[in-house]
Each structure stands twice: as C-alpha cells, then as structure tokens.
Design an enzyme around this catalytic site. Structure first.
Site, PDB file in Angstrom:
ATOM      1  CE1 TYR A   1      -4.211  -3.150   5.988  1.00  0.00           C
ATOM      2  CE2 TYR A   1      -1.684  -3.468   5.173  1.00  0.00           C
ATOM      3  CZ  TYR A   1      -2.702  -3.263   5.196  1.00  0.00           C
ATOM      4  OH  TYR A   1      -3.423  -3.619   3.712  1.00  0.00           O
TER       5      TYR A   1
ATOM      6  CB  SER B   1      -8.399   1.060  -1.474  1.00  0.00           C
ATOM      7  OG  SER B   1      -7.228   1.005   0.001  1.00  0.00           O
TER       8      SER B   1
ATOM      9  CG  ASP C   1      -5.190  -0.003  -2.217  1.00  0.00           C
ATOM     10  OD1 ASP C   1      -5.383  -1.072  -1.965  1.00  0.00           O
ATOM     11  OD2 ASP C   1      -4.605   0.728  -1.322  1.00  0.00           O
TER      12      ASP C   1
ATOM     13  CD  GLN D   1      -2.654   6.572  -3.110  1.00  0.00           C
ATOM     14  OE1 GLN D   1      -2.746   7.286  -3.834  1.00  0.00           O
ATOM     15  NE2 GLN D   1      -2.560   7.151  -1.394  1.00  0.00           N
TER      16      GLN D   1
ATOM     17  NE  ARG E   1      -4.077  -0.739   0.942  1.00  0.00           N
ATOM     18  CZ  ARG E   1      -5.204  -1.095   2.011  1.00  0.00           C
ATOM     19  NH1 ARG E   1      -5.652  -1.781   3.135  1.00  0.00           N
ATOM     20  NH2 ARG E   1      -6.404  -1.333   1.569  1.00  0.00           N
TER      21      ARG E   1
END
Ligand code: NAD
Length: 372
Positions: free
Chosen positions: A224, A128, A125, A122, A117
């Site tokens: 995380y 997400s 991802d 991005q 990540r």
C-alpha cells in the site's frame, strides 16, 4: 454446517454475498445453505434459482456462518447468535462502533478487507474483485459524461482527436480504469506515488506521468501507499494542477488504507480544465481526491462535471456479486473441514482477517479504530 445469507439492507446495496452458481458448489460440497427471501433479487437472482440448486429460503441470520456484503447495522448484529461467524466487508479500520458491537455480541467476525494480500489468498481478495468493477464503471462514467469522443475518429466531416485521460492512483481500480479507457480509445496517462506501478501502467498502453516531486518511493507495508508528508502533498497538488489542466477527463482512485483520501485535485486544478471536462472521483466515499467533489452527487463547477459515485460495485450487481461470492467461497474453504466448521487461527489468512473473537477485538487496526 449451515451457511446463512441475509438480504442486504444498506441504502443502495444491490449485491448479494452468494450467487446461485456458488450456492450450488457449496451445497455439493456438503454445506446447507439458507437464504433470506429476496436476498439475490437486486442482483437479478430470484429465490427459485437458489432453491433449484438445493438451497433453502428461510432465516438469513441463524446459521453457524453468516455471509454478508455490507457491514451489519445494530439490529442485524442483535440477530447474530453468540459464537456465530460473520463474514463480510466490516470496515474494521473505520467502523469502530460496529466492531465494538460485534465483540459485545460474542460474534467471531472476519472482514474481507483484512484478508492478507498474499499470493495464497488472492482468490479471496474481495477488495480487488470489487475495485475491478469500480475502475471499469468509472471509465464508462467518464466517457458517458464527456461531451466529446474518447477515441480518435477519422470521418468525412473531419478528424476527431482522442480524449486525454489522467488516472490518479494505479492500484486495482486505477489499472482497470486505465485498461477500460484505453479500450475506448482514449490517450491515457496515470500517476501513482508507488514507483512499482510504472511498468504495470505502461503494459496497459498508458504513459506514467512523471512528477518532479523529489519523492523516492512511497510504498509502505503490504504494497500500500504510505501517507505523504504535508510538504510532499502540497508539491504534488501544485504539479498535478498543471497536468490536470491539459486533460479531458480525470479518474481519481488514490487511497491510503484507514485514512481519508489524499487531496490531489485542487479548485485551481479544476479551474485549469477546459469547460466540459470531467472528473470521476472514486475516492468520494472516503472524502474525495478532488476538493470540489460532493460524495454521491454529480455537480458542475467551473464548467467541469465532477462525479462523486458511492458504492460503484452496486451499480453492476450481477458480476460484482459473482466475483464476491467466489471470494467468500475461497475463504469458506479455509474454514470448513468435511462439512463442519473448523477455524484454525494459526492460519495467517484467518488470523489476519479475524476482527472479533470470544468477546474481544483481536485485530490491531480495529482496536485502534475503537480506541479513537
Ligand atoms: P488502494 O485502493 O489502497 O489505493 C489506490 C492507489 O492509490 C494505490 O495504488 C496507491 O499507491 C495510490 N495512492 C495513494 N496515495 C496516493 C497519492 N497521494 N497520489 C497518487 N496515488 C496515491 O490500493 P489497492 O488497489 O487496494 O492496491 C494496493 C496494493 O496492493 C497494490 O500494490 C496492489 O498491487 C496490491 N495488491 C496485492 C494483491 C495480492 O498480492 N494478492 C492483490 C491486490 C492488490
């Protein structure tokens, strides 16, 4: 290079790894795309839309690269050629058997969940993009199930107070649930163990719920959350039980990668809620954040409706597939050079996402899952 897209076979899976719009771009970039008949049907994309942009309908498994959504089952793995490349959600931290089978089949596999990540990745991802769908749908489910309004209303028959909503876990799904519940007019509070999210919660017009847990910050590697200690968890549950009792709806999204979901909503907390209140437990797939959640079911306990949805992105397959396809397209751009497959394992994105290669399990988390 031929890219194949099979029809998803997992129960309830309606998404497809490639939508016609992205197939169009890939074909124009020089790839050959073969789609299994009906692969996009459940996501509202008939075969004809793919054919129109230059894709073929045929064997969804024989390409040099196969793009999927859900992890393949044993039969499907047997259809993958040795040395072929598989892209998809592969659950590398928990699906040890799948990982072992992919290595044994000589498949070079890349898990969308394992893409680092980092800023450069991005656009790939998929955690997400799909969590965005889940968070949005969770807020809608809460509004739909609640026997009250979300917004404040001033009517000739009197004023209605807005619903109080608590979002637990303010990652990608939680933030989208906050934004959606706010758009519907609810008064929203949110809690997370990572203090970095306070500002993000507030920027969406919600309040960060401060719990006096004596916790510095529980952010671990990669942004995380870390697993809380037993003592921290017990304290969190007790403090939350009081706050939850004041809410009309709770949307829980708390997760720690590769572990069962943390238990945040106890039976006592449910009992503290008013009859008719709603809990939407997005963590149902990994055991649930609520003690009374039954994964895949909607149950009423202590007068409270508890919804434990599974695979919410599949409930909105059109946009979920579009976003996922774009994630796949971005990853493919790293893998293809002038129309030919070219895997550079010095690239940290490809290296990080690779789970099996040359008959070996190369991802550390997956190695642990298999050993366990
Ligand atoms: P996730 O699905 O792993 O977890 C959901 C949320 O639950 C997280 O915010 C986590 O902190 C929270 N949580 C865990 N245990 C909890 C507990 N006991 N009580 C309350 N909350 C708890 O998270 P995610 O949505 O995948 O996002 C994780 C992180 O990755 C975030 O920091 C996010 O901003 C970051 N991220 C970075 C990028 C990028 O840079 N490309 C992209 C997406 C997400």
């Amino acid at each position: 290079m031929i890219l194949s897209v099979p029809k998803e076979t997992a129960a309830g899976e309606t998404r497809v790894a490639l939508v016609p719009e992205v197939a169009d771009r890939l074909v124009k970039s020089g790839l050959s795309v073969t789609l299994e008949a009906g692969a996009g049907a459940a996501a509202h994309h008939p075969d004809s839309d793919y054919v129109e942009v230059g894709a073929q309908v045929g064997d969804g498994w024989s390409g040099e690269v196969v793009a999927k959504v859900a992890p393949p089952n044993a039969e499907e793995i047997a259809r993958l050629g040795q040395g072929s490349v598989l892209i998809g959600f592969l659950q590398p931290l928990t699906a040890g058997e799948t990982v072992r089978a992919l290595a044994d089949a000589g498949v070079t596999s890349f898990a969308m969940e394992a893409i680092p990540r980092i800023t450069r990745a991005q656009s790939m991802d998929a955690l997400s993009s799909q969590a965005t769908v889940s968070g949005y749908r969770a807020a809608l489910i809460a509004a739909q199930q609640l026997p009250r309004f979300f917004p404040m209303l001033t009517t000739a028959a009197g004023t209605v107070r807005p619903a109080k909503v608590l979002v637990l876990g303010a990652g990608v799904a939680g933030l989208q649930a906050i934004a959606t519940a706010r758009r519907l007019g609810a008064v929203v509070q949110a809690f997370d163990v990572r203090s970095a999210v306070k500002e993000q919660i507030e920027s969406l017009g919600a309040r960060f719920l401060e719990l006096d847990m004596g916790l510095e910050d529980a952010e671990a590697a990669g942004g995380y959350a870390r697993q809380l200690t037993d003592e921290e968890q017990a304290k969190q549950r007790d403090l939350l039980a009081v706050e939850i009792g004041k809410m009309d709806a709770v949307i829980s999204t708390a997760a720690v990668p590769g572990r069962p979901a943390p238990l945040l909503v106890t039976e006592t907390a449910v009992r503290n809620m008013a009859p008719g209140a709603v809990i939407v437990d997005l963590a149902a797939e990994t055991g649930g954040n609520c003690e009374l959640t039954e994964p895949g079911e909607t149950v009423v306990r202590e007068g409270v409706t508890i919804v434990g949805p599974l695979n919410l992105p599949a409930s909105m397959p059109d946009h979920a597939s579009s976003l996922y396809s774009r994630n796949v397209q971005s990853l493919l751009e790293l893998m293809v050079d002038e129309g030919e497959l070219s895997l550079d394992f010095d690239d940290e994105v490809l290296a990080g996402a690779c789970i099996t290669r040359d008959g070996e399990i190369v991802h550390e988390g997956a190695q642990k899952a298999v050993a366990a």
